[in-house]
Design a protein around this motif. Structure first.
Motif, PDB file in Angstrom:
ATOM      1  N   ALA A  24       4.344  10.311  -3.836  1.00  0.00           N
ATOM      2  CA  ALA A  24       4.874   8.987  -3.518  1.00  0.00           C
ATOM      3  C   ALA A  24       4.715   8.677  -2.031  1.00  0.00           C
ATOM      4  O   ALA A  24       4.347   7.558  -1.654  1.00  0.00           O
ATOM      5  N   VAL A  25       4.981   9.675  -1.189  1.00  0.00           N
ATOM      6  CA  VAL A  25       4.824   9.466   0.251  1.00  0.00           C
ATOM      7  C   VAL A  25       3.355   9.222   0.600  1.00  0.00           C
ATOM      8  O   VAL A  25       3.028   8.343   1.410  1.00  0.00           O
ATOM      9  N   SER A  26       2.457   9.987  -0.023  1.00  0.00           N
ATOM     10  CA  SER A  26       1.025   9.807   0.229  1.00  0.00           C
ATOM     11  C   SER A  26       0.557   8.417  -0.187  1.00  0.00           C
ATOM     12  O   SER A  26      -0.229   7.769   0.524  1.00  0.00           O
ATOM     13  N   LEU A  27       1.036   7.939  -1.347  1.00  0.00           N
ATOM     14  CA  LEU A  27       0.671   6.601  -1.799  1.00  0.00           C
ATOM     15  C   LEU A  27       1.210   5.528  -0.862  1.00  0.00           C
ATOM     16  O   LEU A  27       0.535   4.527  -0.586  1.00  0.00           O
ATOM     17  N   THR A  28       2.438   5.754  -0.352  1.00  0.00           N
ATOM     18  CA  THR A  28       3.018   4.803   0.598  1.00  0.00           C
ATOM     19  C   THR A  28       2.190   4.752   1.873  1.00  0.00           C
ATOM     20  O   THR A  28       1.933   3.669   2.422  1.00  0.00           O
ATOM     21  N   GLU A  29       1.762   5.909   2.349  1.00  0.00           N
ATOM     22  CA  GLU A  29       0.910   5.945   3.542  1.00  0.00           C
ATOM     23  C   GLU A  29      -0.397   5.209   3.290  1.00  0.00           C
ATOM     24  O   GLU A  29      -0.894   4.496   4.173  1.00  0.00           O
ATOM     25  N   TRP A  30      -0.964   5.382   2.096  1.00  0.00           N
ATOM     26  CA  TRP A  30      -2.224   4.713   1.775  1.00  0.00           C
ATOM     27  C   TRP A  30      -2.033   3.197   1.753  1.00  0.00           C
ATOM     28  O   TRP A  30      -2.880   2.449   2.253  1.00  0.00           O
ATOM     29  N   LEU A  32       0.309   1.443   3.338  1.00  0.00           N
ATOM     30  CA  LEU A  32       0.644   0.948   4.671  1.00  0.00           C
ATOM     31  C   LEU A  32      -0.488   1.165   5.669  1.00  0.00           C
ATOM     32  O   LEU A  32      -0.448   0.624   6.777  1.00  0.00           O
ATOM     33  N   ARG A  33      -1.449   1.999   5.297  1.00  0.00           N
ATOM     34  CA  ARG A  33      -2.577   2.332   6.175  1.00  0.00           C
ATOM     35  C   ARG A  33      -2.124   3.005   7.469  1.00  0.00           C
ATOM     36  O   ARG A  33      -2.715   2.809   8.532  1.00  0.00           O
TER      37      ARG A  33
END
Length: 266
Positions: A24-30, A32-33
């Motif tokens: 979930a954190v990785s997807l959020t980073e993706w 938000l760029r």
């Protein structure tokens, strides 16, 4: 067997939950760029893992609120979930851990800094620690360079401690000890030719172990400090704390405030 089954099931389920948090954190980073500070999520996951493993944790003193380079004695792989659950920080670990199944992947997701063995590698790790501290994140290192039986503290290597000087951040020594029935626990140390899976199962079979942690006052190191002298003083502080843990048979109350303030090392 009942104890082992229940704890192992909880631990596996929590590892699965932790993996979902990491995704979930990785997807959020993706989306938000931009990278996120993962230390709060890692702290939550480390604390949960410690509960699943059945640790009875008591600590005295408090971790520094501002970014600091934490230095601790090293007894077992379990030092990581214990200390990682008490404060938001990033660990420095040997590269081999990054290749462990599941645990290695989770270590990467938690933002662990991995050190490669060999000539010149310590300098690269020190620079990476300094960059992390300058970015506003605390880092914990184990300056003994290896795990011990938890009865004494080996001499501290000073090379990585220079990162605190280069970043202008304080050093905070930590003492950690494992006890069973008021005596140093002989099951917790991860030493010799132990492998992770065997050691984990051995600990899960036994009644809960008490883990005592002492946060000593942070120290400020000047640019002209002799780093080997600083390392020796920190090692003595940590060793004294471990002796206190063993003499008292643990800590009597959780979350007790330690000595306030900070010190200056010449």
């Amino acid at each position: 067997m009942i104890r082992l089954t229940v704890r192992l099931l909880l631990f596996v389920l929590f590892l699965g939950f932790t993996a979902l948090v990491a995704v979930a954190v990785s997807l959020t980073e993706w989306c938000l760029r931009r990278p996120l500070d993962r230390t709060p999520y890692a702290r939550f996951c480390f604390a949960g893992a410690g509960r699943c493993l059945g640790f009875r944790l008591r600590h005295r003193g408090e971790p520094a609120e501002a970014p600091a380079l934490f230095v601790s004695n090293h007894i077992s792989w379990s030092d990581i979930p214990v200390l990682g659950g008490l404060a938001p920080l990033r660990f420095l670990s040997k590269a081999e851990v990054g290749r462990w199944p599941v645990i290695g992947w989770l270590a990467h997701q938690a933002g662990t800094l991995f050190i490669q063995r060999g000539r010149g590698k310590a300098g690269q790790s020190r620079e990476e620690i300094a960059r992390t501290l300058n970015a506003g994140q605390s880092v914990l290192v184990f300056p003994e360079g290896t795990t011990t039986a938890g009865l004494t503290v080996l001499p501290f290597h000073g090379r990585l401690l220079k990162a605190a000087v280069e970043s202008g951040r304080p050093l905070q020594p930590i003492s950690i000890g494992y006890l069973r029935n008021g005596l140093p626990d002989h099951l917790a140390p991860f030493i010799g030719d132990d492998d992770f899976h065997t050691h984990l199962l051995r600990m899960l079979r036994q009644p809960a172990v008490e883990v005592a942690v002492i946060y000593h006052p942070p120290v400020t190191v000047s640019q002209d400090s002799d780093i080997e002298t600083v390392a020796a003083q920190l090692q003595q502080t940590v060793a004294d704390g471990l002796h206190q843990i063993h003499q008292a048979g643990g800590l009597q109350a959780s979350g007790q405030a330690g000595a306030a303030g900070s010190a200056m090392m010449p």
